[in-house]
Write an enzyme that holds these catalytic residues in place. Structure first.
Site, short mmCIF file in Angstrom:
data_model
loop_
_atom_site.label_atom_id
_atom_site.label_comp_id
_atom_site.label_asym_id
_atom_site.label_seq_id
_atom_site.Cartn_x
_atom_site.Cartn_y
_atom_site.Cartn_z
N HIS A 347 11.72 15.00 -9.63
CA HIS A 347 10.99 14.25 -8.60
C HIS A 347 10.39 12.95 -9.11
O HIS A 347 9.53 12.37 -8.45
CB HIS A 347 9.85 15.11 -8.03
CG HIS A 347 10.29 16.15 -7.06
ND1 HIS A 347 10.52 15.88 -5.73
CD2 HIS A 347 10.53 17.47 -7.22
CE1 HIS A 347 10.89 16.99 -5.10
NE2 HIS A 347 10.90 17.96 -5.99
N LYS A 533 -0.89 8.08 1.04
CA LYS A 533 -0.14 8.69 -0.07
C LYS A 533 -1.06 8.75 -1.29
O LYS A 533 -2.13 8.14 -1.31
CB LYS A 533 1.12 7.90 -0.39
CG LYS A 533 0.90 6.41 -0.61
CD LYS A 533 2.22 5.68 -0.81
CE LYS A 533 3.02 5.58 0.46
NZ LYS A 533 4.34 6.17 0.38
N ARG A 534 -0.64 9.49 -2.28
CA ARG A 534 -1.40 9.60 -3.52
C ARG A 534 -1.70 8.21 -4.07
O ARG A 534 -0.87 7.31 -3.98
CB ARG A 534 -0.58 10.44 -4.51
CG ARG A 534 -1.20 10.70 -5.85
CD ARG A 534 -0.41 11.79 -6.57
NE ARG A 534 1.01 11.45 -6.65
CZ ARG A 534 1.58 10.79 -7.66
NH1 ARG A 534 0.83 10.36 -8.67
NH2 ARG A 534 2.88 10.56 -7.69
N LYS A 539 2.45 2.82 -6.60
CA LYS A 539 2.53 2.84 -5.13
C LYS A 539 1.89 1.58 -4.53
O LYS A 539 2.04 1.31 -3.35
CB LYS A 539 1.87 4.11 -4.58
CG LYS A 539 2.62 5.39 -4.98
CD LYS A 539 1.90 6.64 -4.48
CE LYS A 539 2.54 7.91 -4.98
NZ LYS A 539 3.81 8.23 -4.29
N THR A 641 7.98 10.86 1.51
CA THR A 641 8.18 11.60 2.76
C THR A 641 7.26 11.08 3.86
O THR A 641 7.55 11.29 5.04
CB THR A 641 7.95 13.12 2.57
OG1 THR A 641 6.68 13.35 1.96
CG2 THR A 641 9.06 13.73 1.74
N LYS A 645 7.96 10.73 8.05
CA LYS A 645 7.05 11.23 9.11
C LYS A 645 6.63 10.08 10.04
O LYS A 645 6.60 10.24 11.27
CB LYS A 645 5.81 11.87 8.48
CG LYS A 645 6.10 13.12 7.67
CD LYS A 645 4.94 13.45 6.73
CE LYS A 645 5.39 14.44 5.66
NZ LYS A 645 4.46 14.50 4.53
#
Length: 810
Positions: A347, A533-534, A539, A641, A645
C-alpha cells in the site's frame, strides 16, 4: 425478519424490557440504540450460523484478510439496509415516538483504524459478504483505538478514544476459540522418539488471545461472513499468581492502535501487536482447516491468507511454524503450502513505510519465529545467488544491515504481490520493488482499490440514490455498471437541476452541522472544497493552505473583487510523533481563525477544520462536497479512496496524476476533472538530477513570495513557530514534496474551478458525468478481481438470494 411495523414494535419493546427491566420510553438514546442493535443481531444470528455451517459442510475455500486496521463505521443503519429491513425499522421507531437519527448517532464509531487502509478493509468485508464470497477479517480489538483528536488553541491534542464505553452490541465473545501466543524467553529444538524436531520453550510470556466475532452482513443475501478481532488477556491458569504490574505488558498489547514508535518501547509494542494478531489468526485458521478432514496438501485449495500491507507479514513464518512444529511437515512441504496460501498487498511507495525491525528485537521477542525467518532467508539467498548474483540477492534478502525486512518476507513467502492503482503497481515493479519484479515477475499484478457504494451513496446520500433510481431503475444497486446509463441525461436540464438541488440541500445540512459544532456561519452558495485524509506532508495539505492564503491576500487587497465564494473543509489526524504534520494542522487552524473573523472577507472565504475526522463525519461531508482535493505529489499516493467516494457523490476532482486519480481521469474524461502539477516521471527526474531549487522559486516568483512571507511576517496570528517551520521546510530545506514547483499550476486550476462553477448548468453536467463514471471504483469489482485472480474462492449465494451477476463497469 419482520413482516410488519407492528411486529417490529412488539419485538423491540420486549427486547428493551428484557435488557433493562423498564419500558423503552424511560431509556436513554444509548439504551434505545443498544436494544435496537441487540434485536437486529438476534434476527441475523440464524443466517450467521447457517453460513458458518454451510462453509464447513461444503468444505468451501475461505479467504482470511489480515489487517491491522478496520474502520467499519456505524453499523446499525448499514446492517438494517443490507438486511432489507431499514424502512420497517424507520417507520417503527417513528411510531414509537423515537428519533432514528439520535439512535444512529448513539452508536460509537469503532476506533479500529487510522484512515484509508482500515476503511478499505471494511469496504472489502462488505463486498465479500454481498457477493457471497466466504471471507473473514482478522485484526485486533483495540480498547482505545487510535486516539480522539481535540483542537486546543489550534493544536492537535490526543485523547483516549474509549469507543467500548457503552458496549459493542454487534460483537460476540468466543472463549472456546481462544489461543495462547508466546513472547520472549528461550526456544530450541529437540528430537523426539519419532524423529521429529520438537520446539521447546522456557520463560515465555504467555498471552491469551480471545476472539470477538462481528457479523459482516451482505446486501440482499442471507450469507453473513465474520470479522474476528483479538483481545489480549491473562491466561486463566496464571490469573492467581500474576500481580497487577505483571499484567500490564499483556493488557497494553490491545489497548491502542499504532503506539508511538519514536522510541524502542513503542516499536517493541508494535511488533508484539503484529505477532499477536497473526499468531492467533493463523492458529484459528489451521484449526478450521482440520475440521474439513482433508489431507494437509489441500490447505491452499481451501484457505487463502491475505496480508494487507506489511503489518501482518509474520503470517509467513507463523504458518511455517505451525506446519513444521505442530503438523510435522518437512520444510519443503510446509514452504510449498505457505507460498500457495499467502498473498500480499503493498500500500505504499514510501520506503520508510516498508517496515523493518532490528534483528535483536525480533530474536529476543520471537525467538522461534526468528529461527524460521533466518532459515527462509538462508534458503532464499542460496537459491537466488547463483541465478542473479550478489548485488540483487542482497538487495532482496530479508535480513540486511541488522534489520528484518517485513515487505521482503511477505513477497518471498507469497504467490501474489499487488499494488492498488495502475501507477502504484508500475512504480513498485520499476522502482521500489524492482529487484523482486526481476526475480518473480509472475507474482506482480494490479488491483485498483474500490469503495462500497452501499455506504457511500445509498446510505450517505439517500436523495441522490432516489434520483438515480428514478432515472435508471434500481439495478445499479447490485450491478454498479448500470450507472453509466446516467450519461444519457447529461443534456437533460431537469435532471441537472434536480442534481444541483440535491447537492445544495446536502450543503445546507452540513452548514447547519458546522454552525452547531463550530459556531461558524457558512454560505451554502459557496463552493464546498474538501480535503479529507490523513495528515502527511506528501498529501500536501500545506499546498492547499498556501492557496487559501493567496486567496485571502487577494481579497484583502481588493475587498470588492468579484470572486466565487469558497469554503475549504479539512478533516485529518496527524500521527502523535509526526511533529511537522501537527504543525501544519496548527497553521491551518490559525489561518481559519484569521479568515473566518476578518470582516473584509465576509462570505467570500471560510475555512473549517473538523476535529476527530472519521467514517461518520465523512458521511456528512462527502454528499455536500463539490471539489475533491487530491493533491499529493505524483508518485507518492498508492491509490486513495476519498477520491472515489467524493467522485461517486458528484464532486469534481482537483488532482495531480497520482494513484487512482489517473484512472479517474481516464474514466471521466479530461474535460470533467481538473489536473495540475508534475507527473510522476517529472518528479523522478527532478529528484535524480538534483536540479530543484526551492529558494530560487521563492526569490523569483512574486506571488509565491508574498504567500510564503505571510507565514512568517505576522500576517497569521498565533502561528509564528508553525509558519516558520513550514517556511523553512519549503524554502531552506528545499521542499521535499515540490510544493512550490506545483504552486502556480495549482492556482491556475483553482481559478479554472471558479470559472466553471459560475455556469451552474455546466458544473452540474460535469457532476453527473462523474457519478456516471464511478462504477469501476466499486469495491465489488475489486473483490471480484482478487477472488478470480488471486484467492480462487467461489461465491456461495444462490440465485434466489437476489445476488446480481456483475457486468463489466464500462
Amino acid at each position: 425478519m419482520f413482516n410488519s411495523t407492528k411486529e417490529f414494535i412488539k419485538e423491540y419493546k420486549k427486547t428493551f424490557e428484557n435488557l433493562y427491566a423498564f419500558t423503552y420510553d424511560q431509556g436513554t438514546n444509548e439504551q434505545q440504540y443498544i436494544a435496537l442493535g441487540t434485536l437486529m443481531k438476534n434476527k441475523l444470528s440464524k443466517n450467521w450460523q447457517d453460513t458458518r455451517e454451510q462453509y464447513l459442510n461444503d468444505k468451501v475455500k475461505q479467504v482470511y484478510y489480515f489487517s491491522m486496521e478496520f474502520l467499519p463505521g456505524r453499523q446499525l443503519k448499514s446492517n438494517a439496509y443490507n438486511m432489507g429491513i431499514l424502512p420497517i425499522i424507520e417507520a417503527g421507531v417513528e411510531e414509537l415516538g423515537l428519533n432514528i437519527d439520535q439512535l444512529i448517532e448513539a452508536e460509537a464509531d469503532q476506533a479500529l483504524g487510522n484512515g484509508g487502509l482500515g476503511r478499505l478493509a471494511s469496504c472489502f468485508m462488505d463486498s465479500l459478504a454481498s457477493l457471497g464470497i466466504p471471507g473473514n477479517g482478522n485484526g485486533i480489538r483495540y480498547q482505545y483505538g487510535l486516539f480522539r483528536q481535540k483542537f486546543v488553541d489550534g493544536y492537535q491534542v490526543e485523547l483516549p478514544e474509549y469507543w467500548l464505553r457503552n458496549q459493542n452490541v454487534w460483537e460476540t465473545r468466543n472463549d472456546q476459540s481462544s489461543y495462547i501466543v508466546r513472547f520472549g524467553g528461550n526456544a530450541w529444538l529437540e528430537m523426539d522418539h519419532q524423529g521429529h524436531l520438537i520446539p521447546k520453550y522456557e520463560d515465555t510470556l504467555n498471552v491469551l488471545a480471545v476472539p470477538y466475532d462481528t457479523p459482516m452482513v451482505g446486501y440482499r443475501t442471507k450469507k453473513i461472513n465474520n470479522l474476528r478481532l483479538w483481545s489480549a488477556e491473562i491466561p486463566v491458569e496464571e490469573e492467581n499468581y500474576r500481580t497487577i504490574q505483571e499484567t500490564e505488558p499483556i493488557k497494553e498489547i490491545t489497548q491502542v492502535l499504532y503506539p508511538d514508535d519514536s522510541n524502542f518501547e513503542g516499536r517493541l509494542l508494535r511488533l508484539k501487536q503484529e505477532y499477536f494478531m497473526v499468531s492467533a489468526g493463523v492458529q484459528s485458521i489451521v484449526k478450521q482447516f482440520r475440521k474439513y478432514n482433508l489431507p494437509r496438501k489441500y490447505f491452499p485449495e481451501k484457505i487463502a491468507m491475505h496480508i494487507n500491507d506489511t503489518h501482518p507479514s509474520l503470517v509467513v513464518p507463523e504458518l511455517m511454524r505451525i506446519l513444521i512444529d505442530e503438523e510435522h511437515l518437512s520444510w519443503e512441504q510446509a514452504w510449498e503450502i505457505t507460498v500457495k496460501t499467502c498473498s500480499y498487498t503493498n500500500h505504499t511507495v514510501l520506503r520508510e513505510a516498508l517496515e523493518r525491525w532490528p534483528i535483536d528485537m525480533m530474536q529476543s521477542l520471537l525467538p522461534r519465529i526468528y529461527m524460521i525467518i533466518e532459515e527462509i532467508n538462508q534458503r532464499f539467498v542460496e537459491e537466488t545467488l547463483p541465478l542473479y548474483g550478489e548485488k540483487l540477492t542482497w538487495q532482496t534478502a530479508i535480513l540486511q544491515d541488522g534489520m528484518v525486512s517485513m515487505a521482503h518476507m511477505a513477497i518471498i513467502g507469497s504467490h501474489s504481490v499487488n499494488g492498488v492503482a495502475q501507477l502504484h503497481t508500475e512504480i513498485l515493479m520499476n522502482d521500489v520493488l524492482k529487484g523482486f519484479f526481476t526475480i518473480y515477475p509472475e507474482k506482480f499484478n494490479n488491483k485498483t482499490n474500490g469503495i462500497t457504494q452501499r455506504r457511500w451513496i445509498h446510505l450517505a446520500n439517500p436523495a441522490l440514490t432516489q434520483l438515480i433510481d428514478e432515472k435508471i431503475g434500481e439495478e445499479w444497486k447490485q450491478n454498479p455498471a448500470e450507472l453509466k446509463l446516467l450519461k444519457s441525461f447529461e443534456h437533460d436540464e431537469e435532471t441537472l437541476n434536480e442534481l444541483g438541488e440535491i447537492k445544495y440541500q446536502n450543503k445546507v445540512k452540513l452548514v447547519k452541522y458546522i454552525e452547531e459544532v463550530q459556531g461558524i456561519k457558512i454560505n451554502p452558495n459557496a463552493i464546498f472544497d474538501v480535503q479529507i485524509k490523513r495528515l502527511h506532508a506528501y498529501k500536501r495539505q500545506h499546498l492547499n493552505a498556501l492557496h487559501i492564503l493567496d486567496r485571502y491576500l487577494r481579497i484583502k487587497e481588493n475587498p470588492s473583487m468579484d470572486i466565487q465564494p469558497r469554503v475549504f473543509i479539512f478533516g485529518a489526524k496527524a500521527a502523535p510523533s509526526y511533529q511537522y504534520a501537527k504543525q501544519i494542522i496548527k497553521l491551518i487552524n490559525s489561518i481559519a481563525d484569521l479568515v473566518n473573523n476578518d470582516p473584509d472577507v465576509g462570505d467570500k472565504l471560510k475555512v473549517v477544520f473538523f476535529e476527530n475526522y472519521g467514517v461518520s463525519l465523512a458521511e456528512k461531508i462527502i454528499p455536500a462536497a463539490e471539489v475533491s482535493e487530491q493533491i499529493s505529489l505524483a508518485g507518492k499516493e498508492a491509490s486513495g479512496t476519498s477520491n472515489m467516494k467524493l467522485m461517486a457523490n458528484g464532486a469534481l476532482t482537483l488532482a495531480t496524476l497520482d494513484g487512482a486519480n489517473i484512472e479517474i481521469k481516464e474514466y471521466v474524461g479530461d474535460e470533467n476533472i481538473f489536473v495540475f502539477g508534475l507527473s510522476s516521471q517529472e518528479v523522478t527526474e527532478l529528484g535524480e538530477n538534483q536540479t530543484y531549487n526551492s529558494r530560487y522559486l521563492y526569490d523569483s516568483n512574486d506571488r509565491l513570495n508574498r504567500v510564503l512571507n505571510a507565514l512568517v511576517d505576522g500576517t497569521i496570528p498565533n502561528a509564528q513557530q508553525e509558519g516558520g517551520a513550514v517556511f523553512d521546510a519549503l524554502v531552506h530545506y528545499n521542499d521535499e514534496y515540490f510544493v512550490l514547483e506545483d504552486f502556480d499550476d495549482y492556482i491556475k486550476a483553482q481559478d479554472e474551478i471558479d470559472i466553471v462553477y459560475s455556469n451552474k448548468n455546466e458544473w452540474n453536467k460535469k457532476s453527473l458525468l462523474n457519478i456516471a463514471a464511478s462504477a469501476p471504483f466499486s469495491a465489488d469489482y475489486t473483490i471480484k478481481k482478487y477472488t478470480d485472480e488471486i484467492w480462487k474462492a467461489k461465491p456461495q449465494c444462490s440465485g434466489k438470494e437476489g445476488v446480481h451477476p456483475l457486468s463489466e463497469p464500462l
